[in-house]
Design a protein around this motif. Sequence first.
Motif, PDB file in Angstrom:
ATOM      1  N   ILE A   1      59.332  11.905  -9.246  1.00  0.00           N
ATOM      2  CA  ILE A   1      60.643  11.368  -9.328  1.00  0.00           C
ATOM      3  C   ILE A   1      60.364   9.858  -9.231  1.00  0.00           C
ATOM      4  CG2 ILE A   1      62.157  13.202  -9.084  1.00  0.00           C
ATOM      5  CD1 ILE A   1      62.798  11.669  -6.492  1.00  0.00           C
ATOM      6  N   ASP A   2      59.217   9.476  -8.451  1.00  0.00           N
ATOM      7  CA  ASP A   2      59.032   7.892  -8.370  1.00  0.00           C
ATOM      8  C   ASP A   2      58.848   7.389  -9.650  1.00  0.00           C
ATOM      9  OD1 ASP A   2      55.669   7.857  -8.226  1.00  0.00           O
ATOM     10  OD2 ASP A   2      56.372   9.711  -8.103  1.00  0.00           O
TER      11      ASP A   2
ATOM     12  N   LEU B   1      50.386  20.040  -1.497  1.00  0.00           N
ATOM     13  CA  LEU B   1      49.660  20.745  -0.679  1.00  0.00           C
ATOM     14  C   LEU B   1      49.051  19.643   0.541  1.00  0.00           C
ATOM     15  CD1 LEU B   1      48.882  23.572   0.741  1.00  0.00           C
ATOM     16  CD2 LEU B   1      46.549  22.970  -0.440  1.00  0.00           C
ATOM     17  N   ASN B   2      48.413  18.675  -0.216  1.00  0.00           N
ATOM     18  CA  ASN B   2      47.893  17.741   0.650  1.00  0.00           C
ATOM     19  C   ASN B   2      48.807  16.780   1.656  1.00  0.00           C
ATOM     20  OD1 ASN B   2      45.337  18.640  -0.383  1.00  0.00           O
ATOM     21  ND2 ASN B   2      45.273  16.983  -1.538  1.00  0.00           N
ATOM     22  N   SER B   3      49.795  16.617   1.001  1.00  0.00           N
ATOM     23  CA  SER B   3      50.989  15.795   1.583  1.00  0.00           C
ATOM     24  C   SER B   3      51.310  16.698   2.833  1.00  0.00           C
ATOM     25  CB  SER B   3      52.094  15.437   0.834  1.00  0.00           C
ATOM     26  OG  SER B   3      51.586  14.331  -0.304  1.00  0.00           O
ATOM     27  N   TYR B   4      51.678  17.936   2.599  1.00  0.00           N
ATOM     28  CA  TYR B   4      52.212  18.720   3.750  1.00  0.00           C
ATOM     29  C   TYR B   4      51.101  19.003   4.804  1.00  0.00           C
ATOM     30  CZ  TYR B   4      56.899  19.915   1.891  1.00  0.00           C
ATOM     31  OH  TYR B   4      57.929  19.681   1.438  1.00  0.00           O
ATOM     32  N   MET B   5      50.112  18.837   4.281  1.00  0.00           N
ATOM     33  CA  MET B   5      48.829  19.268   5.270  1.00  0.00           C
ATOM     34  C   MET B   5      48.412  17.960   6.187  1.00  0.00           C
ATOM     35  SD  MET B   5      48.726  22.323   4.661  1.00  0.00           S
ATOM     36  CE  MET B   5      47.552  22.613   6.398  1.00  0.00           C
TER      37      MET B   5
ATOM     38  N   ILE C   1      61.515  15.490  -5.984  1.00  0.00           N
ATOM     39  CA  ILE C   1      60.620  15.172  -4.823  1.00  0.00           C
ATOM     40  C   ILE C   1      59.464  14.162  -5.520  1.00  0.00           C
ATOM     41  CG2 ILE C   1      60.556  17.193  -3.523  1.00  0.00           C
ATOM     42  CD1 ILE C   1      57.919  17.704  -4.525  1.00  0.00           C
ATOM     43  N   SER C   2      59.079  13.509  -4.500  1.00  0.00           N
ATOM     44  CA  SER C   2      57.654  12.914  -5.156  1.00  0.00           C
ATOM     45  C   SER C   2      56.439  13.066  -4.080  1.00  0.00           C
ATOM     46  CB  SER C   2      57.890  11.201  -5.078  1.00  0.00           C
ATOM     47  OG  SER C   2      56.309  10.804  -5.235  1.00  0.00           O
ATOM     48  N   ALA C   3      55.649  13.942  -4.432  1.00  0.00           N
ATOM     49  CA  ALA C   3      54.665  14.606  -3.437  1.00  0.00           C
ATOM     50  C   ALA C   3      53.733  13.332  -3.374  1.00  0.00           C
ATOM     51  CB  ALA C   3      53.842  15.638  -4.173  1.00  0.00           C
ATOM     52  N   LEU C   4      53.573  12.325  -4.249  1.00  0.00           N
ATOM     53  CA  LEU C   4      52.679  11.136  -3.672  1.00  0.00           C
ATOM     54  C   LEU C   4      53.346  10.224  -2.851  1.00  0.00           C
ATOM     55  CD1 LEU C   4      50.073  10.217  -4.957  1.00  0.00           C
ATOM     56  CD2 LEU C   4      51.223   8.601  -6.544  1.00  0.00           C
ATOM     57  N   LYS C   5      54.700   9.955  -3.035  1.00  0.00           N
ATOM     58  CA  LYS C   5      55.367   8.780  -2.092  1.00  0.00           C
ATOM     59  C   LYS C   5      56.060   9.498  -1.101  1.00  0.00           C
ATOM     60  CE  LYS C   5      54.651   5.777  -5.280  1.00  0.00           C
ATOM     61  NZ  LYS C   5      53.358   4.714  -5.487  1.00  0.00           N
ATOM     62  N   GLY C   6      56.064  10.762  -0.866  1.00  0.00           N
ATOM     63  CA  GLY C   6      56.566  11.321   0.162  1.00  0.00           C
ATOM     64  C   GLY C   6      58.188  11.663   0.165  1.00  0.00           C
TER      65      GLY C   6
ATOM     66  N   LEU D   1      62.951  19.363   1.270  1.00  0.00           N
ATOM     67  CA  LEU D   1      62.098  20.519   0.718  1.00  0.00           C
ATOM     68  C   LEU D   1      61.475  21.605   1.608  1.00  0.00           C
ATOM     69  CD1 LEU D   1      61.017  22.175  -1.771  1.00  0.00           C
ATOM     70  CD2 LEU D   1      58.948  20.522  -1.795  1.00  0.00           C
ATOM     71  N   LEU D   2      60.941  20.921   2.611  1.00  0.00           N
ATOM     72  CA  LEU D   2      60.677  21.913   3.469  1.00  0.00           C
ATOM     73  C   LEU D   2      61.701  22.537   4.249  1.00  0.00           C
ATOM     74  CD1 LEU D   2      57.741  22.331   4.904  1.00  0.00           C
ATOM     75  CD2 LEU D   2      58.422  20.729   6.766  1.00  0.00           C
ATOM     76  N   LYS D   3      62.775  21.890   4.585  1.00  0.00           N
ATOM     77  CA  LYS D   3      64.034  22.487   5.256  1.00  0.00           C
ATOM     78  C   LYS D   3      64.588  23.709   4.489  1.00  0.00           C
ATOM     79  CE  LYS D   3      66.493  19.003   7.476  1.00  0.00           C
ATOM     80  NZ  LYS D   3      67.564  17.963   7.104  1.00  0.00           N
ATOM     81  N   GLY D   4      64.637  23.378   2.943  1.00  0.00           N
ATOM     82  CA  GLY D   4      64.853  24.535   2.267  1.00  0.00           C
ATOM     83  C   GLY D   4      64.066  25.595   2.314  1.00  0.00           C
ATOM     84  N   LEU D   5      62.858  25.205   2.385  1.00  0.00           N
ATOM     85  CA  LEU D   5      61.842  26.419   2.425  1.00  0.00           C
ATOM     86  C   LEU D   5      61.943  27.328   3.741  1.00  0.00           C
ATOM     87  CD1 LEU D   5      58.458  24.559   1.233  1.00  0.00           C
ATOM     88  CD2 LEU D   5      59.751  26.604   0.029  1.00  0.00           C
TER      89      LEU D   5
END
Length: 297
Positions: free
Chosen positions: A119-120, A21-25, A146-151, A157-161
């Motif tokens: 996955i990092d 969430l924080n990465s996307y925001m 994905i790696s939420a931490l490393k982006g 994923l966003l495209k898929g959503l």
Amino acid sequence: MTKSGFVAIVGPPNVGKSTLLNSYMGTHLSAVSRRPQTTSRNVLGILTAPQGQFVFLDTPGLIQRKGAVYEFMRSQIKSALGDADLVLLMVEPRYKPDDELASFIKSIDKPVLLAINKIDLIKDKLTLLPLIDRYLSLELDEVYPISALKGEGLSELLKGLFKAAPRGEPYYPEAEITIYPMRFFAAEAIRESLFELYGEEIPYSVFIEIEEYKEQEGRKDLIQAILYVERESQKPIILGRGGEAIKRLGTRARKKIELLSGRSVFLELWVKVAKNWRKDPSFVRRATKPPEKYLPE
Ligand SMILES: Nc1nc2c(ncn2[C@@H]2O[C@H](COP(=O)(O)OP(=O)(O)OP(=O)(O)O)[C@@H](O)[C@H]2O)c(=O)[nH]1
Ligand SMILES: [Mg+2]
């Protein structure tokens, strides 16, 4: 064509839901820690992109333990699943899909996308393929490493959503990143700081009530928070010798609140005992209640 929708981010504790969430925001909205059950109530974040708008609901980790606190957490997840147009189920590589997860997925009557996070940490990405295959054999719409931490993988994923999202106009003005009040995030900042500074059961034994949140022109905003502990013996731990520990907590939380609100803050913390509050459903409800209504008028 514009898409818009509510996305519930659900999954086991500690897999990185709040980090995503924080990465996307692009800002630190939701509390993150190394320990499970950091998130105890839903956190709402709004992401507006050229393709449309998502209202993300970051939820507490799925957990089957008994007790008022856990029941409250499950009710939060249930409410997010009810409000969602799409479900983003998140796991990490050390989880293997089991029957429980399969029946959880089956029970959701909305598109479910799966993200395998962290996955990092995997050196040889090819080792993920059998795992992805196993997930794909469940009734899932898509699987994203994905790696939420490393982006990593976040734009895919966003495209898929967006692909899976319903058409529609944005719910909120473009500039909004949340509609929860700052007092909610002030409590979350204190909670996150508790996880950073105190060990063992302390962070879980405290609930935070914001007594006062006064925005003041020309001077610092005033925030008064009460930290309720479960037992008298926890009070001196929170305070520390000569009040040193709580001072550190206050400074840390204040900085987080100032960063998010963009304002200078005077934060006052009080410690009180609410005997065994975690076992008292009415207390839990009162303590952890997020804003009731968040759909626009
Ligand atoms: N290596 C790595 N660590 C991650 C990643 N995403 C999250 N983490 C770490 O995993 C831990 C848990 O992250 P959170 O975002 O709090 O996890 P959560 O799923 O929200 O946890 P709960 O709220 O307790 O259910 C933290 O230490 C994060 O820094 C990732 O992509 N890679
Ligand atoms: Mg979380």
